[in-house]
Scaffold this motif. Structure first.
Motif: not given
Length: 205
Positions: A61-84
């Motif tokens: 965003l600036t020389a001293k600040m950033d912003i981030g977003i993260g996603f996770g998705f279960n492919v094999i783990s239970e529950p399958k085909n679900s977002f973390l």
């Protein structure tokens, strides 16, 4: 709870790495994304019945600040085909490349985490240390990493934890070209009961 709960905690610990420290490490460093710049990280965590994709995206965003977003998705783990749970992170540099602070919030929840970040680089060796507090489980969180860089390679280890879990990770990165890296790592708890292998890509543009 039990086995699956511990595995989920460990997966989330690895996924957080996509927003905090450069993959495969979860310990954050004091640097921020350059103003107007972007970072994209893609990873896959796997072990026996565990398999999850993670995606992290950051913008300076600036020389001293950033912003981030993260996603996770279960492919094999239970529950399958679900977002973390997805997370939003703001990081501000207090002293460039030395001290920083971050604020992390799980999207859709009121809980948040405040984290202090320290980085010290001595030649080819980088030391990162984090100490913070999470309101979700009223827990102190900590992380420390030691990373050695030589040419296109960087190898290191770290320990991370909170009141629910204490984990370690060993891993490394290879620079394919400037701003584009391939990584791999292995993480477990200290009882060696819950194990996860991770691999991914880091791209700056």
């Amino acid at each position: 709870m039990g086995k699956y709960y511990k595995t989920i905690v460990l997966i989330i610990t690895v996924l957080i790495a996509s927003l905090d420290g450069a993959r495969p490490f979860g310990t954050d460093d004091a640097g921020t994304v350059s103003a107007g710049g972007y970072e994209l990280e893609l990873g896959y965590d796997i072990w026996k019945e565990t398999g999850s994709l993670c995606l992290g995206f950051k913008h300076g965003l600036t020389a001293k600040m950033d912003i981030g977003i993260g996603f996770g998705f279960n492919v094999i783990s239970e529950p399958k085909n679900s977002f973390l749970p997805s997370e939003l992170v703001l990081k501000y540099s207090l002293v460039p490349d030395l001290l920083a602070a971050s604020f992390t919030s799980e999207i859709g929840r009121t809980a948040y985490t405040l984290n202090g970040i320290f980085t010290r680089v001595l030649g080819p060796v980088e030391f990162d240390a984090n100490l913070g507090y999470s309101t979700g489980d009223s827990s102190i969180i900590y992380a420390s990493a030691l990373i050695y860089s030589k040419g296109k390679f960087a190898l290191g280890g770290e320990v991370t934890g909170n009141k629910e879990s204490h984990n370690w990770l060993v891993g490394g990165r290879y620079i394919i070209k400037e701003g584009f890296m391939l990584d791999a790592g292995f993480t477990s708890d200290f009882k060696f009961e819950e194990k996860i292998a991770t691999t991914g890509l880091h791209y700056e543009f």
